[in-house]
Design a protein around this motif. Structure first.
Motif, PDB file in Angstrom:
ATOM      1  N   MET A 194      -1.499  36.148  10.999  1.00  0.00           N
ATOM      2  CA  MET A 194      -1.275  35.495  12.291  1.00  0.00           C
ATOM      3  C   MET A 194      -0.824  34.055  12.060  1.00  0.00           C
ATOM      4  N   ARG A 195       0.222  33.658  12.743  1.00  0.00           N
ATOM      5  CA  ARG A 195       0.679  32.272  12.669  1.00  0.00           C
ATOM      6  C   ARG A 195      -0.022  31.483  13.773  1.00  0.00           C
ATOM      7  N   GLY A 196      -0.651  30.375  13.421  1.00  0.00           N
ATOM      8  CA  GLY A 196      -1.347  29.618  14.455  1.00  0.00           C
ATOM      9  C   GLY A 196      -2.195  28.504  13.903  1.00  0.00           C
ATOM     10  N   LEU A 197      -3.134  28.071  14.706  1.00  0.00           N
ATOM     11  CA  LEU A 197      -3.993  26.936  14.377  1.00  0.00           C
ATOM     12  C   LEU A 197      -5.317  27.103  15.107  1.00  0.00           C
ATOM     13  N   PHE A 198      -6.402  26.738  14.431  1.00  0.00           N
ATOM     14  CA  PHE A 198      -7.729  26.747  15.044  1.00  0.00           C
ATOM     15  C   PHE A 198      -8.165  25.302  15.241  1.00  0.00           C
ATOM     16  N   VAL A 199      -8.421  24.911  16.483  1.00  0.00           N
ATOM     17  CA  VAL A 199      -8.828  23.529  16.775  1.00  0.00           C
ATOM     18  C   VAL A 199     -10.335  23.499  16.990  1.00  0.00           C
ATOM     19  N   THR A 200     -11.020  22.765  16.137  1.00  0.00           N
ATOM     20  CA  THR A 200     -12.470  22.623  16.242  1.00  0.00           C
ATOM     21  C   THR A 200     -12.808  21.144  16.381  1.00  0.00           C
ATOM     22  N   ALA A 201     -14.091  20.839  16.408  1.00  0.00           N
ATOM     23  CA  ALA A 201     -14.515  19.444  16.585  1.00  0.00           C
ATOM     24  C   ALA A 201     -15.811  19.207  15.833  1.00  0.00           C
ATOM     25  N   THR A 202     -16.221  17.955  15.808  1.00  0.00           N
ATOM     26  CA  THR A 202     -17.496  17.611  15.184  1.00  0.00           C
ATOM     27  C   THR A 202     -18.637  17.650  16.193  1.00  0.00           C
ATOM     28  N   ASP A 203     -18.298  17.778  17.483  1.00  0.00           N
ATOM     29  CA  ASP A 203     -19.310  17.735  18.537  1.00  0.00           C
ATOM     30  C   ASP A 203     -18.624  18.127  19.841  1.00  0.00           C
ATOM     31  N   THR A 204     -19.400  18.231  20.897  1.00  0.00           N
ATOM     32  CA  THR A 204     -18.820  18.454  22.209  1.00  0.00           C
ATOM     33  C   THR A 204     -18.393  17.118  22.829  1.00  0.00           C
ATOM     34  N   GLY A 205     -17.410  17.159  23.698  1.00  0.00           N
ATOM     35  CA  GLY A 205     -16.988  15.960  24.407  1.00  0.00           C
ATOM     36  C   GLY A 205     -16.222  14.945  23.596  1.00  0.00           C
ATOM     37  N   VAL A 206     -15.533  15.386  22.538  1.00  0.00           N
ATOM     38  CA  VAL A 206     -14.789  14.437  21.702  1.00  0.00           C
ATOM     39  C   VAL A 206     -13.285  14.466  21.990  1.00  0.00           C
ATOM     40  N   GLY A 207     -12.848  15.271  22.949  1.00  0.00           N
ATOM     41  CA  GLY A 207     -11.432  15.309  23.300  1.00  0.00           C
ATOM     42  C   GLY A 207     -10.650  16.431  22.657  1.00  0.00           C
ATOM     43  N   LYS A 208     -11.342  17.485  22.255  1.00  0.00           N
ATOM     44  CA  LYS A 208     -10.696  18.606  21.581  1.00  0.00           C
ATOM     45  C   LYS A 208      -9.638  19.288  22.448  1.00  0.00           C
ATOM     46  N   THR A 209      -9.966  19.525  23.717  1.00  0.00           N
ATOM     47  CA  THR A 209      -9.010  20.183  24.615  1.00  0.00           C
ATOM     48  C   THR A 209      -7.792  19.297  24.854  1.00  0.00           C
ATOM     49  N   GLU A 210      -8.020  18.016  24.992  1.00  0.00           N
ATOM     50  CA  GLU A 210      -6.928  17.072  25.182  1.00  0.00           C
ATOM     51  C   GLU A 210      -5.960  17.129  24.003  1.00  0.00           C
ATOM     52  N   VAL A 211      -6.494  17.140  22.802  1.00  0.00           N
ATOM     53  CA  VAL A 211      -5.661  17.216  21.605  1.00  0.00           C
ATOM     54  C   VAL A 211      -4.947  18.563  21.543  1.00  0.00           C
ATOM     55  N   ALA A 212      -5.674  19.639  21.839  1.00  0.00           N
ATOM     56  CA  ALA A 212      -5.071  20.973  21.805  1.00  0.00           C
ATOM     57  C   ALA A 212      -3.905  21.073  22.784  1.00  0.00           C
ATOM     58  N   CYS A 213      -4.074  20.538  23.978  1.00  0.00           N
ATOM     59  CA  CYS A 213      -3.004  20.579  24.980  1.00  0.00           C
ATOM     60  C   CYS A 213      -1.792  19.774  24.532  1.00  0.00           C
TER      61      CYS A 213
END
Length: 223
Positions: free
Chosen positions: A1-20
């Motif tokens: 599968m071609r893609g990327l997994f976006v994770t974080a060090t904690d909740t509320g660090v802006g992961k969705t913002e970066v993913a978008c």
């Protein structure tokens, strides 16, 4: 599968913002990439959910229920929220859904929830999902005090599981600086061998911030 997994060090660090931002940049460059949020919990019905935001970043290319197979009301880890609601989360179902998306698009960006070892099912964490999908992980972290330890632990956990590290992004989540901010990039690079791709600024205006995040990450993330 071609893609990327976006994770974080904690909740509320802006992961969705970066993913978008990554999704919009990739699509603007001509890549047919689709976002996926395997499970979300604690969504306020009056606000766009993480899955809604990912779908918008992909121009509504897939139905919401395809992008996000599991949604829970309680603001808890997916495995815990499912248990509270008398439901179960299936890793196999999520993997099948991701592969189905990959069959229809050139690449898939999968966004986790909270940190890498957040329980996704009764037996598996998001790290297990990243391994099952064979995706490299991008780590999003706070820019301030404490982030060096959090990033180093996350990178260590990725490497222990042989999950490739795609990069690190530091995100300013508050307006005020603290004494660690000027030093964190160098310390993270020294401890992990990976210099962060960007340190994103704190900007109160949402539209302006989205534009800045996109520009700072443009060309730095590869699928």
């Amino acid at each position: 599968m071609r893609g990327l997994f976006v994770t974080a060090t904690d909740t509320g660090v802006g992961k969705t913002e970066v993913a978008c931002a990554i999704l919009r940049n990739a699509r603007a460059a001509g890549l047919d990439v689709i976002g996926m949020k395997p499970a979300q919990s604690g969504h306020d019905p009056g606000e766009p959910s993480d899955a809604d935001r990912l779908r918008a970043a992909c121009d509504g290319a897939e139905p919401l229920e395809v992008i996000c197979p599991y949604t829970f009301a309680a603001p808890l880890a997916p495995a815990v929220a499912a248990r509270v609601e008398g439901k179960t989360v299936s890793l196999a179902r999520i993997v099948d859904a991701a592969r189905a998306l990959a069959a229809r698009h050139e690449a898939v960006l999968v966004e986790g929830a909270g940190g890498l070892l957040v329980p996704l099912t009764e037996r598996e964490t998001y790290a297990d999902l990243a391994r099952a999908l064979g995706l490299a992980a991008l780590v999003v972290a706070r820019a301030g005090l404490g982030t060096v330890n959090h990033v180093a632990l996350t990178v260590e956990a990725l490497r222990a599981r042989r999950i490739p590290l795609a990069g690190i992004v530091l995100n300013r989540t508050v307006a005020e600086d603290d004494p660690s901010v000027p030093h964190n990039v160098a310390e993270i690079a020294r401890l992990t061998g990976c210099e962060p791709l960007a340190t994103l600024p704190f900007v109160r205006d949402i539209a302006e911030r989205a534009s800045i995040v996109r520009s700072r990450l443009a060309g730095k993330i590869q699928f």
